[in-house]
Write a protein that holds these residues in place. Structure first.
Motif, PDB file in Angstrom:
ATOM      1  N   THR A  96      93.422  49.119  -4.200  1.00 14.73           N
ATOM      2  CA  THR A  96      92.471  48.422  -3.333  1.00 14.73           C
ATOM      3  C   THR A  96      91.524  47.560  -4.158  1.00 14.73           C
ATOM      4  N   ALA A  97      91.024  48.105  -5.269  1.00 14.95           N
ATOM      5  CA  ALA A  97      90.107  47.348  -6.118  1.00 14.95           C
ATOM      6  C   ALA A  97      90.748  46.066  -6.628  1.00 14.95           C
ATOM      7  N   ASP A  98      92.012  46.149  -7.047  1.00 12.48           N
ATOM      8  CA  ASP A  98      92.675  44.954  -7.575  1.00 12.48           C
ATOM      9  C   ASP A  98      92.969  43.946  -6.461  1.00 12.48           C
ATOM     10  N   ASN A  99      93.252  44.434  -5.259  1.00 19.81           N
ATOM     11  CA  ASN A  99      93.397  43.513  -4.133  1.00 19.81           C
ATOM     12  C   ASN A  99      92.086  42.763  -3.880  1.00 19.81           C
ATOM     13  N   LEU A 100      90.982  43.464  -3.968  1.00 20.40           N
ATOM     14  CA  LEU A 100      89.691  42.808  -3.772  1.00 20.40           C
ATOM     15  C   LEU A 100      89.382  41.837  -4.908  1.00 20.40           C
ATOM     16  N   MET A 101      89.814  42.192  -6.115  1.00 15.95           N
ATOM     17  CA  MET A 101      89.603  41.288  -7.247  1.00 15.95           C
ATOM     18  C   MET A 101      90.345  39.965  -7.051  1.00 15.95           C
ATOM     19  N   LEU A 102      91.465  39.998  -6.336  1.00 16.67           N
ATOM     20  CA  LEU A 102      92.170  38.752  -6.036  1.00 16.67           C
ATOM     21  C   LEU A 102      91.274  37.814  -5.231  1.00 16.67           C
ATOM     22  N   GLY A 103      90.417  38.395  -4.412  1.00 17.71           N
ATOM     23  CA  GLY A 103      89.480  37.587  -3.652  1.00 17.71           C
ATOM     24  C   GLY A 103      88.392  36.958  -4.504  1.00 17.71           C
ATOM     25  N   ARG A 104      88.226  37.450  -5.720  1.00 17.15           N
ATOM     26  CA  ARG A 104      87.203  36.893  -6.625  1.00 17.15           C
ATOM     27  C   ARG A 104      87.764  35.762  -7.485  1.00 17.15           C
ATOM     28  N   HIS A 105      89.050  35.458  -7.324  1.00 17.96           N
ATOM     29  CA  HIS A 105      89.713  34.533  -8.251  1.00 17.96           C
ATOM     30  C   HIS A 105      89.015  33.179  -8.315  1.00 17.96           C
ATOM     31  N   ARG A 106      88.668  32.617  -7.153  1.00 19.61           N
ATOM     32  CA  ARG A 106      88.091  31.267  -7.186  1.00 19.61           C
ATOM     33  C   ARG A 106      86.694  31.250  -7.812  1.00 19.61           C
ATOM     34  N   LEU A 107      86.074  32.428  -7.957  1.00 18.71           N
ATOM     35  CA  LEU A 107      84.734  32.511  -8.537  1.00 18.71           C
ATOM     36  C   LEU A 107      84.772  32.785 -10.030  1.00 18.71           C
TER      37      LEU A 107
END
Length: 279
Positions: free
Chosen positions: A112-123
């Motif tokens: 789950t944490a790594d899935n959420l980290m994918l959402g941080r990619h553009r930042l």
């Protein structure tokens, strides 16, 4: 549609950067089929606007144009002062628009944490070399993003699942993970495509409470596609109703529920053919 009193909460203060989303006479045609026919709507800063209609009404097509997946045949979509209809999805995301999907689109083998980290990619500001070599700057940035992921997971109520592979989570929790991943983009406006679809009654109530918290706590604008009309009536400030690609009604939930055209569309009287799930 059952009559439900509008939710009692007054509109919360908008995020200071929350822009107005204006859809103006949006038309989309596919090989002669008109999926959207001059549809207009406005999502005010800090509001929750619901986009509803029977299957095949054009809701998903509208979302796909707003997020850059489909191209409009004509019309305009403006986020603040920026025209979106010619922009690629990543450019639209960079302007502060995030979305969830009707069908869960998580990486099942990742935590789950790594899935959420994918959402941080553009930042992410650190380059691939720094990140790959684990240089100090890259490590510091990753820690900041991991900390923010943990905060968002706690906010959405999934912090206990951060280490679990997303594919092993119950369906209702996966829907929350998808919401959290969208929030990890730090959006200014959030497109929610049937966020409670497939959930049981308790899960629906819990998700509705979470969406209230997202709006109140983060001051985001939300555009919601949903078939749960009780939920729409409780949460939405404004509702736009589509039927066969055309806008047939708009206004506060209570007024829309009484509109004869809306009743006709949902009861199917006077219908003119089968509907497709794809639009």
């Amino acid at each position: 549609m059952s009559a439900t009193a509008p939710h009692p909460e007054a509109a919360e203060a908008a995020h200071p950067d929350a822009p107005e989303l204006v859809v103006d006479r949006l038309t989309v045609r596919f090989a002669g089929l008109t999926a959207l026919d001059e549809v207009s709507l406005t999502v005010a800063p800090g509001s929750l606007h619901a986009l509803i209609g029977p299957n095949g009404a054009g809701k998903s097509t509208c979302f796909n144009v707003l997020s850059g997946v489909y191209r409009a045949t004509s019309g305009s979509v403006r986020l603040g002062g920026t025209e979106l209809t010619s922009l690629a999805p990543h450019r639209i995301a960079a302007l502060g628009m995030a979305r969830t999907f009707q069908n869960i689109a998580l990486s099942g083998r990742l935590s789950t944490a790594d899935n959420l980290m994918l959402g941080r990619h553009r930042l992410t500001r650190t380059g691939f070399v720094s990140a790959g070599l684990r240089l100090p700057g890259g490590r510091r940035e990753e820690r900041r993003h991991r900390d923010r992921v943990r905060e968002i997971a706690e906010f959405v109520g999934i912090e206990e699942h951060l280490a679990t592979p997303a594919g092993l989570l119950p369906y209702g929790v996966q829907k929350r993970v998808e919401l959290a991943r969208a929030l990890c983009l730090e959006p200014r406006i959030l497109l929610l495509d049937e966020p409670v679809a497939g959930m049981n009654g308790a899960e629906r109530l819990a998700m509705a409470a979470t969406l209230r918290q997202v709006r109140a706590g983060l001051g985001l604008s939300l555009l919601l596609v949903e078939h749960d009309m009780d939920m729409v009536a409780r949460l939405a400030d404004e509702v736009t109703v589509l039927d066969f690609g055309r806008r047939i009604a708009s206004g506060p939930p209570a007024a829309v529920q009484r509109d004869p055209e809306v009743i006709r569309a949902y009861l199917g009287t006077g219908g003119n053919g089968e509907r497709s799930e794809s639009t």
